[in-house]
Design an enzyme around this catalytic site. Structure first.
Site, PDB file in Angstrom:
ATOM      1  N   GLU A 117      58.178 -30.104 -12.139  1.00 50.68           N
ATOM      2  CA  GLU A 117      59.194 -30.897 -11.452  1.00 50.68           C
ATOM      3  C   GLU A 117      58.470 -31.780 -10.457  1.00 50.68           C
ATOM      4  OE1 GLU A 117      58.303 -27.944 -10.273  1.00 50.68           O
ATOM      5  OE2 GLU A 117      57.857 -28.647  -8.246  1.00 50.68           O
ATOM      6  N   SER A 167      45.111 -34.790   3.687  1.00 51.91           N
ATOM      7  CA  SER A 167      45.617 -34.341   2.377  1.00 51.91           C
ATOM      8  C   SER A 167      45.662 -35.433   1.318  1.00 51.91           C
ATOM      9  CB  SER A 167      47.004 -33.713   2.543  1.00 51.91           C
ATOM     10  OG  SER A 167      47.903 -34.618   3.146  1.00 51.91           O
ATOM     11  N   LYS A 187      46.556 -32.230  -4.515  1.00 50.16           N
ATOM     12  CA  LYS A 187      47.389 -31.582  -5.530  1.00 50.16           C
ATOM     13  C   LYS A 187      46.623 -31.270  -6.815  1.00 50.16           C
ATOM     14  CE  LYS A 187      52.010 -32.635  -4.084  1.00 50.16           C
ATOM     15  NZ  LYS A 187      51.868 -33.594  -2.954  1.00 50.16           N
TER      16      LYS A 187
HETATM   17  C1  PLP Z   1      52.581 -33.495  -1.772  1.00 53.61           C
HETATM   18  C2  PLP Z   1      51.809 -33.854  -0.581  1.00 53.61           C
HETATM   19  C3  PLP Z   1      51.891 -33.109   0.621  1.00 53.61           C
HETATM   20  C4  PLP Z   1      52.857 -31.974   0.826  1.00 53.61           C
HETATM   21  O1  PLP Z   1      52.674 -30.880  -0.005  1.00 53.61           O
HETATM   22  P1  PLP Z   1      52.042 -29.516   0.517  1.00 53.61           P
HETATM   23  O2  PLP Z   1      52.294 -28.556  -0.586  1.00 53.61           O
HETATM   24  O3  PLP Z   1      52.760 -29.139   1.782  1.00 53.61           O
HETATM   25  O4  PLP Z   1      50.602 -29.753   0.766  1.00 53.61           O
HETATM   26  C5  PLP Z   1      51.063 -33.468   1.677  1.00 53.61           C
HETATM   27  N1  PLP Z   1      50.208 -34.518   1.598  1.00 53.61           N
HETATM   28  C6  PLP Z   1      50.111 -35.254   0.470  1.00 53.61           C
HETATM   29  C7  PLP Z   1      49.143 -36.387   0.446  1.00 53.61           C
HETATM   30  C8  PLP Z   1      50.902 -34.946  -0.666  1.00 53.61           C
HETATM   31  O5  PLP Z   1      50.785 -35.689  -1.775  1.00 53.61           O
END
Ligand code: PLP
Length: 395
Positions: free
Chosen positions: A110, A376, A88
């Site tokens: 948000e 992610s 993010k």
């Molecule tokens: C917020 C988050 C997501 C989901 O958000 P996307 O916009 O779909 O990437 C996925 N993995 C993690 C670790 C997150 O913090």
């Protein structure tokens, strides 16, 4: 050809469906975002911060024990090693630089689980800019550690007390704030959702993920292209970043993994690609979970980052056009993968990411295939959930 058009559409999905009062804000951003991003000073500062502050490039790691288990070449793109523990921050760094160049003095955002709120509060602290994060009252109670982080970083956390007191209500409050403060405020949206140009702008900031994959795969395998890329999809920003430079390479399979909660048809799910129908949510036309008369259905997933009733318009188009394959993973399947990957690789993944790992059990592939799983985020934030369910998975 996968591309966004002038009006912000991917095929029939996207656009900007906004109240009249927001028109000047969105129009200002739409007119300027591409020129600002193309500017040398922007590019230089963005790259520098990604390198020195976020810690990029994030490694691409050949997971040998997972590869042996799954009988394929499995690489992990380590977004979990970024500052603040997920992808993010790539977007919030980009957007804070955008806000500065638009002359904005105040940031609003948000947040649901608080991950985007923390990434926003972090870059506001970095730049010394006022930060207000709207969060549902229920989420504030559920996500106390992230609320504490945001406060410690200097942000003000304002509770949304209407409706179900969760993410969509926080979004409504943020939009109301923006309407009332059009001159000095920039709204940092946390995924590839919202009215044009947000989905495209966020995808471009996150595209650094696949930009690095091109040369990292070349180093590892001698080829820029993997056979398969797997990413989880909440709104879809980490997936958009991992796919971006491969969107028009049809030989690379794109797998989008969403949350099936207690089961796709259990009534407690967030499997938008299966359950979603065309409609408008948060300013764009996309697939969303709604009743026949257009009321948004409350989504459910054990993973707060995937607990969203829609998907970004790029993903709606990728799935509807057949370019991406959608896979739905239940809470228990994701938990099992989280425990499994932790023991196999010494990496505790975020619950969101655990859904992406689970897709390895669902899709078909060859033993010569190179598969990239976009990791992610890290699982520290989910430790309480992992502890709660541990015994059930370790009998
Ligand atoms: C917020 C988050 C997501 C989901 O958000 P996307 O916009 O779909 O990437 C996925 N993995 C993690 C670790 C997150 O913090």
């Amino acid at each position: 050809m996968i591309a966004i058009d002038q009006k912000g559409y991917y095929g029939e999905f996207g656009g900007a469906f906004i109240p009249e009062m927001l028109y000047p804000n969105i129009e200002e951003l739409r007119e300027q975002y591409l020129a600002i991003m193309a500017d040398d000073s922007f590019e230089k500062e963005f790259r520098q911060l990604l390198k020195d502050y976020v810690g990029r490039p994030s490694p691409l790691y050949l997971a040998e024990r997972l590869s042996e288990h799954y009988q394929a070449y499995i690489y992990l793109k380590r977004e979990d090693l970024n500052h603040t523990g997920a992808h993010k921050i790539n977007n919030t760094v980009g957007q804070i630089l955008m806000a500065e160049r638009l002359g904005k003095k105040r940031i609003i955002a948000e947040t649901g689980a608080g991950q985007h709120g923390v990434a926003t509060a972090t870059v506001c602290a970095l730049k010394g800019i006022e930060c207000i994060v709207y969060m549902g009252e229920i989420d504030i109670q559920r996500q106390a550690p992230n609320v504490a982080r945001m406060k410690m970083l200097g942000a003000e956390v304002r509770p949304a007390t209407s409706g179900s007191k969760t993410l969509k209500d926080a979004t409504n409050e943020a939009i109301r704030d923006w309407i009332n403060n059009p001159e000095d405020t920039h709204y940092i949206i946390g995924s590839v959702v919202g009215p044009h140009p947000y989905p495209d702008m966020v995808a471009r900031f996150q595209s650094v993920i696949s930009e690095e994959m091109l040369w990292q795969l070349k180093e590892h395998t001698g080829k820029e292209d993997p056979d398969v890329i797997i990413a989880c999809v909440g709104g879809g920003s980490n997936a958009a970043g991992a796919y971006y430079h491969y969107l028009n390479k049809d030989q690379v399979r794109l797998v989008a993994v969403e949350a099936a909660g207690h089961g796709i048809h259990s009534g407690e799910s967030a499997a938008t690609s299966v359950l979603g129908t065309k409609g408008i949510i948060h300013g764009s036309r996309t697939l969303l979970m709604q009743t026949p008369d257009g009321q948004i259905v409350e989504p459910y997933s054990i993973s707060a980052g995937l607990d969203y009733p829609g998907i970004g318009p790029m993903h709606a188009h990728l799935i509807a056009s057949g370019r991406a394959e959608a896979v739905s993973i239940t809470d228990d399947e994701a938990l099992a993968s989280a425990y499994f990957v932790s023991k196999k690789e010494g990496i505790i993944p975020a619950l969101e990411t655990a859904h992406a790992f689970s897709a390895l059990d669902k899709i078909e592939y060859d033993s010569s295939d190179v598969i990239v799983v976009n990791l992610s985020g890290r699982g520290d934030k989910d430790l309480a959930t992992f502890i709660k369910h541990y015994d059930r998975f370790h009998k």
